[in-house]
Write a protein that holds these residues in place. Structure first.
Motif, PDB file in Angstrom:
ATOM      1  N   ASP A 131       0.825  -1.223   0.000  1.00 30.09           N
ATOM      2  CA  ASP A 131       0.000   0.000   0.000  1.00 30.09           C
ATOM      3  C   ASP A 131       0.851   1.262   0.000  1.00 30.09           C
ATOM      4  OD1 ASP A 131      -2.246  -1.595   0.076  1.00 30.09           O
ATOM      5  OD2 ASP A 131      -2.506  -1.448   2.253  1.00 30.09           O
ATOM      6  N   VAL A 132       2.082   1.157   0.535  1.00 27.56           N
ATOM      7  CA  VAL A 132       2.959   2.336   0.588  1.00 27.56           C
ATOM      8  C   VAL A 132       4.227   2.161  -0.246  1.00 27.56           C
ATOM      9  CG1 VAL A 132       2.110   3.189   2.802  1.00 27.56           C
ATOM     10  CG2 VAL A 132       3.966   1.513   2.774  1.00 27.56           C
ATOM     11  N   GLY A 133       4.324   1.057  -1.006  1.00 25.51           N
ATOM     12  CA  GLY A 133       5.468   0.913  -1.911  1.00 25.51           C
ATOM     13  C   GLY A 133       6.109  -0.452  -1.990  1.00 25.51           C
ATOM     14  N   GLY A 134       5.912  -1.308  -0.960  1.00 22.53           N
ATOM     15  CA  GLY A 134       6.446  -2.661  -1.032  1.00 22.53           C
ATOM     16  C   GLY A 134       7.854  -2.793  -0.481  1.00 22.53           C
ATOM     17  N   VAL A 135       8.567  -3.837  -0.929  1.00 23.02           N
ATOM     18  CA  VAL A 135       9.854  -4.212  -0.325  1.00 23.02           C
ATOM     19  C   VAL A 135      11.048  -4.035  -1.256  1.00 23.02           C
ATOM     20  CG1 VAL A 135       8.786  -5.847   1.277  1.00 23.02           C
ATOM     21  CG2 VAL A 135       9.554  -6.650  -0.975  1.00 23.02           C
ATOM     22  N   MET A 136      10.824  -3.473  -2.434  1.00 22.87           N
ATOM     23  CA  MET A 136      11.927  -3.237  -3.364  1.00 22.87           C
ATOM     24  C   MET A 136      12.073  -1.742  -3.608  1.00 22.87           C
ATOM     25  SD  MET A 136      11.098  -6.370  -6.011  1.00 22.87           S
ATOM     26  CE  MET A 136      12.582  -6.200  -7.014  1.00 22.87           C
ATOM     27  N   ILE A 137      13.270  -1.321  -3.989  1.00 27.64           N
ATOM     28  CA  ILE A 137      13.529   0.103  -4.164  1.00 27.64           C
ATOM     29  C   ILE A 137      12.619   0.717  -5.224  1.00 27.64           C
ATOM     30  CG2 ILE A 137      15.416  -0.240  -5.817  1.00 27.64           C
ATOM     31  CD1 ILE A 137      16.829   2.154  -4.450  1.00 27.64           C
ATOM     32  N   ASN A 138      12.285  -0.058  -6.257  1.00 26.38           N
ATOM     33  CA  ASN A 138      11.299   0.416  -7.226  1.00 26.38           C
ATOM     34  C   ASN A 138       9.907   0.162  -6.652  1.00 26.38           C
ATOM     35  OD1 ASN A 138      12.346  -2.301  -7.672  1.00 26.38           O
ATOM     36  ND2 ASN A 138      10.783  -2.482  -9.273  1.00 26.38           N
ATOM     37  N   ASP A 139       9.053   1.158  -6.725  1.00 30.35           N
ATOM     38  CA  ASP A 139       7.725   1.057  -6.129  1.00 30.35           C
ATOM     39  C   ASP A 139       6.918  -0.071  -6.760  1.00 30.35           C
ATOM     40  OD1 ASP A 139       8.253   3.254  -4.545  1.00 30.35           O
ATOM     41  OD2 ASP A 139       7.396   4.685  -5.964  1.00 30.35           O
ATOM     42  N   ALA A 140       6.110  -0.737  -5.916  1.00 32.61           N
ATOM     43  CA  ALA A 140       5.195  -1.752  -6.431  1.00 32.61           C
ATOM     44  C   ALA A 140       4.254  -1.081  -7.433  1.00 32.61           C
ATOM     45  CB  ALA A 140       4.396  -2.361  -5.280  1.00 32.61           C
ATOM     46  N   PRO A 141       4.153  -1.598  -8.663  1.00 34.59           N
ATOM     47  CA  PRO A 141       3.321  -0.940  -9.679  1.00 34.59           C
ATOM     48  C   PRO A 141       1.848  -0.970  -9.289  1.00 34.59           C
ATOM     49  CG  PRO A 141       4.110  -3.079 -10.466  1.00 34.59           C
ATOM     50  CD  PRO A 141       4.814  -2.808  -9.173  1.00 34.59           C
TER      51      PRO A 141
END
Length: 417
Positions: free
Chosen positions: A82-92
């Motif tokens: 919901d706020v971006g996930g666990v990788m440096i690139n945001d969850a699409p």
């Protein structure tokens, strides 16, 4: 063969203006030139703000104790999609594959508890003889006196068979699982990426989910068995999942069961080849396998980073983090932190406290399959030593284009006849 020494990169790492030092570039890991960049950050700016990167602004947390502080404070630093996930690139947005690694409590706790029985000590004890049998089969089939790629012939072969066991999937189709795993975790900008957009990746994820959902529904109608799909099909917290939710948790097990073990199997041979004195010590003292295995996992560090998002203002290492900031914890740097780990760049098979590494994470998100990964690695090295295989590294490894997985694609070797 020693690690490559790149004088230009060492000079560049120490001469760049700090505000331009960005460790998110996959080229650093593809070229295997990342160490001096992190060495400088640990020394000069261990909680480092990167104002511009291809992934937007982020904080790079590079020292062991600071990383632990972020990991254990899940109330302030969220893993949620919901706020971006666990990788440096945001969850699409709209293409998420939510699973418990990408959740905060209480949802995280319920899902994780449900599937933990797949890798508990009782289950692992039942798997040991099967893993050893397959390891023997793979090692005995390797060519003698001619070059081959250790990654393909050993690391991928063994982990794909383990994945097939975890899913109770047809062993003859195990290569499909590896192809899916590589597709779901690849950097879409990599030269050899099997997909070139997040939409293409998601379409492949849906094909995987629909295929595995047939097995899920079938096993839901049968008595509960030992495999991951059956356990989730019968679980109180997982049986009513939507197709998208099933996709997320199955992908987590697929990728998690593949990459950590596979890249430690390759990294272990690479590390011992670069430190032949340690390899010889292990040959002379095979009982050191129990400490060598976690040391291999530390030295290789299969997962380069994890990302959290600040839910509230917080302080790390004297720096003020604002709510909404992207915080990236670099395991690959924490495992080289000389203030915590003695001679961290060396692989030392009899290291005093080898489990004090961060390759499996800390806190509620500590890797669920860490015992299974260590079991597979221990058996592999026990059987290599029992055979007294003389394995020669022929050239430098070829790494994946990725800032998330420290993955080896090619490791050319030869076993003496």
């Amino acid at each position: 063969m020693n690690a490559p020494v790149d004088v230009d990169h060492k000079a560049r790492a120490w001469s760049l203006p700090l505000d331009r030092l960005d460790v998110s570039d996959p080229q650093l890991y593809y070229d295997d030139v990342w160490p001096p960049y992190f060495e400088r950050l640990r020394r000069e700016d261990p909680v480092h703000f990167t104002p511009e990167s291809p992934y937007g602004p982020y904080w790079a947390v590079t020292k062991y104790r600071d990383i632990v502080q972020v990991e254990v404070n899940h109330k302030a630093f969220s893993s949620s999609d919901d706020v971006g996930g666990v990788m440096i690139n945001d969850a699409p947005k709209g293409l998420e594959r939510t699973s418990f690694i990408r959740m905060d409590p209480p949802e995280h706790d319920d899902q994780r508890k449900e599937v933990s029985s797949t890798v508990n000590p009782i289950t692992l004890a039942k798997m040991e003889s099967l893993i050893r049998e397959r390891t023997n089969m793979v090692l005995d089939s390797l060519p003698r006196g001619e070059p081959f790629n250790w990654v393909e012939r050993v690391s991928i072969e063994l982990t794909s068979m383990m994945l097939a066991t975890l899913f109770d999937y047809p062993i003859e189709d195990k290569a499909r699982l590896i192809r899916w795993s590589d597709t779901f975790i690849c950097d879409i900008n990599a030269p050899d990426a099997p997909v070139r957009s997040e939409e293409a990746r998601f379409a492949e994820q849906m094909r995987f989910a629909e295929h595995m959902n047939e097995l899920w529904e079938e096993r839901a109608r049968k008595p509960k068995s030992f495999d991951v799909i059956s356990i989730m099909a019968h679980g109180d917290a997982t049986s009513k999942m939507t197709l998208r939710q099933r996709m997320g948790i199955l992908i987590l097990f697929l990728v998690g069961g593949n990459d950590t073990t596979r890249n430690s199997m390759s990294g272990g041979l690479l590390g011992l080849s670069r430190f032949p004195g340690q390899f010889q010590k292990l040959r002379q003292n095979p009982e050191l396998v129990t400490s060598a295995v976690p040391e291999i996992v530390r030295w290789q560090t299969p997962v380069i980073h994890m990302r959290r998002t600040a839910l509230e203002d917080a302080e790390i290492g004297g720096k003020q983090i604002k709510a909404g900031d992207k915080v990236v914890i670099w395991y690959i740097s924490g495992n080289r932190d000389e203030t915590v780990i003695d001679r961290p760049d060396e692989l030392i098979v009899d290291r005093k406290r080898p489990r004090e590494h961060m390759s499996f994470g800390f806190g509620i998100h500590r890797c669920l399959g860490n015992r299974l990964a260590e079991l597979q690695l221990r058996i592999l090295w026990e059987e290599i030593l029992r055979r007294d295989l003389k394995i020669e590294l022929l050239d430098r490894p070829v790494y994946a284009w990725s800032n998330f997985l420290h993955a080896i694609r090619n490791l050319p070797v030869r076993i003496s006849a």
